[in-house]
Design a protein around this motif. Structure first.
Motif, PDB file in Angstrom:
ATOM      1  N   VAL A  89       0.972  -1.249   0.139  1.00 50.15           N
ATOM      2  CA  VAL A  89      -0.288  -0.241  -0.437  1.00 50.15           C
ATOM      3  C   VAL A  89       0.980   1.142  -0.269  1.00 50.15           C
ATOM      4  N   ASN A  90       2.074   1.229   0.971  1.00 51.87           N
ATOM      5  CA  ASN A  90       2.950   2.547   0.812  1.00 51.87           C
ATOM      6  C   ASN A  90       3.900   3.093  -0.676  1.00 51.87           C
ATOM      7  N   ASN A  91       3.343   1.669  -1.568  1.00 52.02           N
ATOM      8  CA  ASN A  91       4.850   2.146  -2.556  1.00 52.02           C
ATOM      9  C   ASN A  91       2.912   2.390  -3.891  1.00 52.02           C
ATOM     10  N   ALA A  92       1.907   2.218  -3.073  1.00 48.91           N
ATOM     11  CA  ALA A  92       0.900   2.242  -4.385  1.00 48.91           C
ATOM     12  C   ALA A  92       0.614   4.189  -3.678  1.00 48.91           C
ATOM     13  N   ILE A  93       0.788   4.295  -2.965  1.00 50.57           N
ATOM     14  CA  ILE A  93      -0.183   5.745  -2.199  1.00 50.57           C
ATOM     15  C   ILE A  93       1.669   6.423  -2.753  1.00 50.57           C
ATOM     16  N   VAL A  94       2.436   5.947  -2.858  1.00 45.17           N
ATOM     17  CA  VAL A  94       3.731   7.184  -3.339  1.00 45.17           C
ATOM     18  C   VAL A  94       3.614   7.262  -4.826  1.00 45.17           C
ATOM     19  N   LEU A  95       2.920   6.544  -5.312  1.00 42.97           N
ATOM     20  CA  LEU A  95       2.584   6.612  -7.442  1.00 42.97           C
ATOM     21  C   LEU A  95       1.337   7.538  -7.205  1.00 42.97           C
ATOM     22  N   VAL A  96       0.606   6.744  -6.680  1.00 38.41           N
ATOM     23  CA  VAL A  96      -0.786   8.081  -6.937  1.00 38.41           C
ATOM     24  C   VAL A  96      -0.748   9.252  -5.901  1.00 38.41           C
ATOM     25  N   ASP A  97      -0.040   9.629  -5.040  1.00 34.40           N
ATOM     26  CA  ASP A  97      -0.178  10.410  -4.247  1.00 34.40           C
ATOM     27  C   ASP A  97       0.895  11.527  -5.123  1.00 34.40           C
ATOM     28  N   TYR A  98       1.975  10.903  -6.044  1.00 36.97           N
ATOM     29  CA  TYR A  98       2.723  11.671  -7.268  1.00 36.97           C
ATOM     30  C   TYR A  98       1.502  11.905  -7.993  1.00 36.97           C
ATOM     31  N   LEU A  99       0.749  11.280  -8.641  1.00 39.57           N
ATOM     32  CA  LEU A  99       0.140  11.207  -9.578  1.00 39.57           C
ATOM     33  C   LEU A  99      -0.592  12.351  -9.859  1.00 39.57           C
ATOM     34  N   ASN A 100      -1.290  12.385  -8.397  1.00 37.12           N
ATOM     35  CA  ASN A 100      -2.766  13.815  -8.262  1.00 37.12           C
ATOM     36  C   ASN A 100      -2.001  15.249  -8.108  1.00 37.12           C
ATOM     37  N   LEU A 101      -0.538  15.049  -7.321  1.00 37.25           N
ATOM     38  CA  LEU A 101       0.334  15.804  -7.271  1.00 37.25           C
ATOM     39  C   LEU A 101       0.521  16.850  -8.780  1.00 37.25           C
ATOM     40  N   LYS A 102       0.945  15.877 -10.154  1.00 35.10           N
ATOM     41  CA  LYS A 102       1.201  16.105 -10.902  1.00 35.10           C
ATOM     42  C   LYS A 102      -0.138  16.921 -11.835  1.00 35.10           C
ATOM     43  N   ARG A 103      -1.245  15.911 -11.701  1.00 35.00           N
ATOM     44  CA  ARG A 103      -2.296  16.473 -12.084  1.00 35.00           C
ATOM     45  C   ARG A 103      -2.941  17.652 -12.051  1.00 35.00           C
ATOM     46  N   ARG A 104      -2.457  18.037 -10.348  1.00 36.43           N
ATOM     47  CA  ARG A 104      -2.581  19.383  -9.751  1.00 36.43           C
ATOM     48  C   ARG A 104      -1.572  20.346  -9.899  1.00 36.43           C
ATOM     49  N   GLN A 105      -0.557  20.156 -10.145  1.00 32.54           N
ATOM     50  CA  GLN A 105       0.065  21.554  -9.657  1.00 32.54           C
ATOM     51  C   GLN A 105       0.728  21.568 -11.321  1.00 32.54           C
ATOM     52  N   GLU A 106       0.990  21.198 -11.733  1.00 30.45           N
ATOM     53  CA  GLU A 106       0.879  20.795 -13.684  1.00 30.45           C
ATOM     54  C   GLU A 106       0.195  20.727 -14.493  1.00 30.45           C
ATOM     55  N   GLY A 107      -1.061  20.543 -13.960  1.00 33.78           N
ATOM     56  CA  GLY A 107      -2.085  20.681 -14.858  1.00 33.78           C
ATOM     57  C   GLY A 107      -2.214  19.520 -15.332  1.00 33.78           C
ATOM     58  N   LEU A 108      -1.318  18.866 -15.806  1.00 34.96           N
ATOM     59  CA  LEU A 108      -1.294  17.236 -17.171  1.00 34.96           C
ATOM     60  C   LEU A 108      -2.286  16.787 -17.332  1.00 34.96           C
ATOM     61  N   PRO A 109      -2.956  16.252 -18.071  1.00 37.92           N
ATOM     62  CA  PRO A 109      -3.935  15.142 -18.810  1.00 37.92           C
ATOM     63  C   PRO A 109      -3.867  13.867 -18.049  1.00 37.92           C
ATOM     64  N   ILE A 110      -4.662  13.294 -17.810  1.00 36.22           N
ATOM     65  CA  ILE A 110      -4.274  11.561 -16.876  1.00 36.22           C
ATOM     66  C   ILE A 110      -3.633  11.068 -17.501  1.00 36.22           C
ATOM     67  N   ARG A 111      -3.818  10.888 -18.867  1.00 33.12           N
ATOM     68  CA  ARG A 111      -2.523   9.953 -19.101  1.00 33.12           C
ATOM     69  C   ARG A 111      -0.671  10.298 -19.288  1.00 33.12           C
ATOM     70  N   GLU A 112      -0.661  11.736 -19.235  1.00 37.05           N
ATOM     71  CA  GLU A 112       0.308  12.224 -19.267  1.00 37.05           C
ATOM     72  C   GLU A 112       1.340  12.087 -17.766  1.00 37.05           C
ATOM     73  N   ALA A 113       0.079  12.448 -17.092  1.00 29.42           N
ATOM     74  CA  ALA A 113       0.530  12.426 -15.653  1.00 29.42           C
ATOM     75  C   ALA A 113       1.288  11.160 -15.005  1.00 29.42           C
ATOM     76  N   ALA A 114       0.005  10.053 -15.537  1.00 27.75           N
ATOM     77  CA  ALA A 114       1.043   8.814 -15.356  1.00 27.75           C
ATOM     78  C   ALA A 114       1.394   8.311 -16.234  1.00 27.75           C
ATOM     79  N   VAL A 115       2.463   8.519 -17.222  1.00 27.42           N
ATOM     80  CA  VAL A 115       3.083   8.276 -17.434  1.00 27.42           C
ATOM     81  C   VAL A 115       5.146   9.233 -16.813  1.00 27.42           C
TER      82      VAL A 115
END
Length: 178
Positions: A64-90
């Motif tokens: 769960v810790n590994n997945a949290i690191v990934l999802v939290d950073y994904l959300n951060l990329k979408r919020r701060q940089e306004g990246l589309p979902i797919r680009e933020a995931a990659v």
């Protein structure tokens, strides 16, 4: 204990993420850990006992810790940089690959002497270490692919559903003629 651990982890994550979807995505990594646990138990000839079940509870927290690191950073990329979902995931998967692999590797290497039964009394705890190592190796590799994929699919599905609901609401409201 495992069900209680999952429920508590979900509640804490729902509070932290302030969403109900993200914790569900993170919890999707937990069953993936079993993909590595079962073959490890079979290959090492280890039985399912109290120690191996304790290892599964420990494994849930690590996965769960590994997945949290990934999802939290994904959300951060979408919020701060306004990246589309797919680009933020990659981008998130690419940038979090190294920290996730480092934590997995340190855990696996730290548990390796215990899993091999080296040292006094290590045979008693070997099942715990083997479960954690097997589950962690499999879940880390699968989580790096599964979590971003599920995140993108779930968020795109919710966006489509929201668009359909808005369209139906707007279609049902009569415009004044005049």
């Amino acid at each position: 204990a495992i069900v209680m651990a999952l429920a508590l982890v979900y509640m804490v994550m729902a509070g932290q993420f302030e969403r109900f979807l993200d914790p569900l995505i993170v919890m999707g990594a937990v069953p993936v850990a079993l993909v590595g646990v079962v073959p490890t138990l079979l290959l090492t000839g280890t039985t399912l006992n109290v120690q191996s079940i304790m290892g599964m509870v420990m494994l849930i927290g690590i996965v769960v810790n590994n997945a949290i690191v990934l999802v939290d950073y994904l959300n951060l990329k979408r919020r701060q940089e306004g990246l589309p979902i797919r680009e933020a995931a990659v981008e998130a998967a690419r940038l979090r690959l190294r920290p996730i692999l480092m934590t997995t590797l340190t855990t696996v290497l730290g548990l390796l002497p215990l899993a091999l039964g080296l040292g006094v009394g290590a045979n008693l705890q070997a099942a715990l270490a083997r479960v954690v190592i097997g589950g962690l190796v499999a879940s880390t590799l699968l989580t790096l692919v599964l979590i971003p994929t599920v995140y993108v699919a779930a968020n795109l599905g919710i966006e489509r559903l929201g668009a359909q609901i808005r369209q139906r609401i707007q279609g049902g409201v009569r415009q004044p003629t005049g």
